[in-house]
Design a protein around this motif. Structure first.
Motif, PDB file in Angstrom:
ATOM      1  N   VAL A 153      49.566  64.836  30.235  1.00  0.00           N
ATOM      2  CA  VAL A 153      48.961  65.789  31.163  1.00  0.00           C
ATOM      3  C   VAL A 153      49.352  67.218  30.793  1.00  0.00           C
ATOM      4  N   TYR A 154      49.926  67.396  29.611  1.00  0.00           N
ATOM      5  CA  TYR A 154      50.402  68.722  29.236  1.00  0.00           C
ATOM      6  C   TYR A 154      49.248  69.710  29.145  1.00  0.00           C
ATOM      7  N   VAL A 155      49.454  70.883  29.723  1.00  0.00           N
ATOM      8  CA  VAL A 155      48.478  71.968  29.652  1.00  0.00           C
ATOM      9  C   VAL A 155      49.136  73.132  28.913  1.00  0.00           C
ATOM     10  N   PRO A 156      48.594  73.531  27.762  1.00  0.00           N
ATOM     11  CA  PRO A 156      49.211  74.620  27.007  1.00  0.00           C
ATOM     12  C   PRO A 156      49.178  75.926  27.786  1.00  0.00           C
ATOM     13  N   THR A 157      50.179  76.772  27.556  1.00  0.00           N
ATOM     14  CA  THR A 157      50.223  78.076  28.207  1.00  0.00           C
ATOM     15  C   THR A 157      49.177  78.993  27.580  1.00  0.00           C
ATOM     16  N   GLU A 158      48.906  80.105  28.255  1.00  0.00           N
ATOM     17  CA  GLU A 158      47.959  81.077  27.715  1.00  0.00           C
ATOM     18  C   GLU A 158      48.447  81.618  26.375  1.00  0.00           C
ATOM     19  N   GLN A 159      49.760  81.789  26.245  1.00  0.00           N
ATOM     20  CA  GLN A 159      50.319  82.273  24.990  1.00  0.00           C
ATOM     21  C   GLN A 159      50.077  81.263  23.864  1.00  0.00           C
ATOM     22  N   GLU A 160      50.269  79.969  24.161  1.00  0.00           N
ATOM     23  CA  GLU A 160      50.042  78.928  23.164  1.00  0.00           C
ATOM     24  C   GLU A 160      48.568  78.855  22.781  1.00  0.00           C
ATOM     25  N   ARG A 161      47.683  78.932  23.783  1.00  0.00           N
ATOM     26  CA  ARG A 161      46.244  78.909  23.497  1.00  0.00           C
ATOM     27  C   ARG A 161      45.851  80.111  22.625  1.00  0.00           C
ATOM     28  N   SER A 162      46.385  81.266  22.974  1.00  0.00           N
ATOM     29  CA  SER A 162      46.045  82.470  22.215  1.00  0.00           C
ATOM     30  C   SER A 162      46.526  82.360  20.781  1.00  0.00           C
TER      31      SER A 162
END
Length: 325
Positions: A262-271
């Motif tokens: 269920v892990y959701v990457p952070t905005e920093q990781e997505r960027s």
């Protein structure tokens, strides 16, 4: 062994080497990889057919890699098209098999090796008996998304009986169950007991295979409440086993750590993933995000590990599949 769906390990190595050193010709590439030129040439043919490399505009007779983002999208598109084609084909064959076995429209008796179980209660009783009789393995398709609490409770009870005797269990569900707490809890219990659980985007029908000698399939794939057909003829079982193994090979394992599914990457990781997919280096991506290059490399290493990838290219494919980029 394939490390990325649709791409062989050596193919991926060649692609990444060409991406890092575009000036290398076939002979130099083969020498650097310690491989025979013919093997590299065959690999380039496969990459060309996958549209991951293309003819060079600058140097006729040579290949050049396509943009990584475009190559990733092309590979994902081809995999999606193949998945849809296989599922449509499997569904047609499955429904045809069910109609034949049930004697639909003919007024005749079911074929030898087929027993008709009318209603859900009859099916559940047979599943409970099979849980006691299974000796080597139980293979299951679990389509339909999140399961009811009663169905999951019954499945967990039967699984405990099977796993307690050392019988293997492999189950394939739909990707969307990763977001359902009840189904996730069931899958964790299965994993904790020694079973295995994977997910795919779509499944042709519900199915249970026991010891590769017996199977349960719905009488009507569109309405499981009508009951199931209990199959025992080897000629009926063999194609169902092959279907399961094909889907299992393409399915994504559900990790043992609940936070992984269920892990959701952070905005920093997505960027960071997005910038690297666009071709930025660690240094330039770090500059865009106002972090150090060391921090960018640490974040990327963590993402590669979390995705279970062996390279950045494979991590990019998996991240795209999960909708992270």
């Amino acid at each position: 062994m394939s490390v990325t769906p649709g791409l062989e390990e050596f193919d991926q190595t060649v692609y990444e080497e060409m991406l890092a050193r575009p000036e290398l010709g076939l002979a130099e590439l083969a020498a650097r990889l310690g491989a025979e030129p013919d093997r590299v040439r065959d690999c380039l043919d496969r990459l060309f057919s996958l549209r991951l490399v293309q003819a060079s505009f600058e140097t006729p007779g040579r290949f050049t890699v396509v943009d990584p983002v475009l190559g990733m999208q092309r590979l994902l598109d081809q995999q999606h098209e193949e998945l849809v084609r296989r599922h449509r084909q499997a569904a047609v064959h499955q429904q045809a098999l069910v109609r034949i076995l049930a004697g639909a429209g003919s007024g005749g008796r079911p074929a030898e090796g087929v027993e008709r179980l009318a209603g859900l209660d009859a099916v559940q009783r047979r599943l409970e008996r099979l849980a006691l009789e299974a000796r080597t393995e139980v293979l299951t398709f679990m389509p339909g998304g999140p399961q009811s609490a009663a169905a999951l409770e019954a499945a967990e009870r039967n699984d405990a009986l099977v796993l307690g005797r050392g019988v293997a269990i492999r189950t394939i569900g739909l990707d969307l169950v990763r977001e359902d707490p009840g189904t996730l809890r069931y899958s964790r219990a299965l994993l904790a007991g020694g079973g295995a659980f994977r997910t795919v985007a779509a499944l042709p029908t519900r199915m249970v295979l026991v010891d590769r000698t017996h199977a349960l399939v719905p009488i009507d794939p569109a309405d499981s409440r009508q009951g199931a057909l209990f199959l025992s003829a080897p000629g009926m079982i063999a194609p169902l086993v092959a279907l399961f193994e094909r889907e299992w090979g393409a399915a994504v394992p559900l990790g043992a750590d609940p936070s992984e599914a269920v892990y959701v990457p952070t905005e920093q990781e997505r960027s960071l993933l997005g910038l690297l997919a666009e071709g930025h280096t660690d240094e330039s991506a770090a500059g865009q995000l106002h972090i150090s290059a060391r921090t960018a490399r640490r974040i990327m290493a963590s993402l590669i590990e979390r995705l279970g990838a062996r390279s950045r290219f494979e991590a990019g494919l998996r991240a795209a599949r999960l909708g992270w980029v």
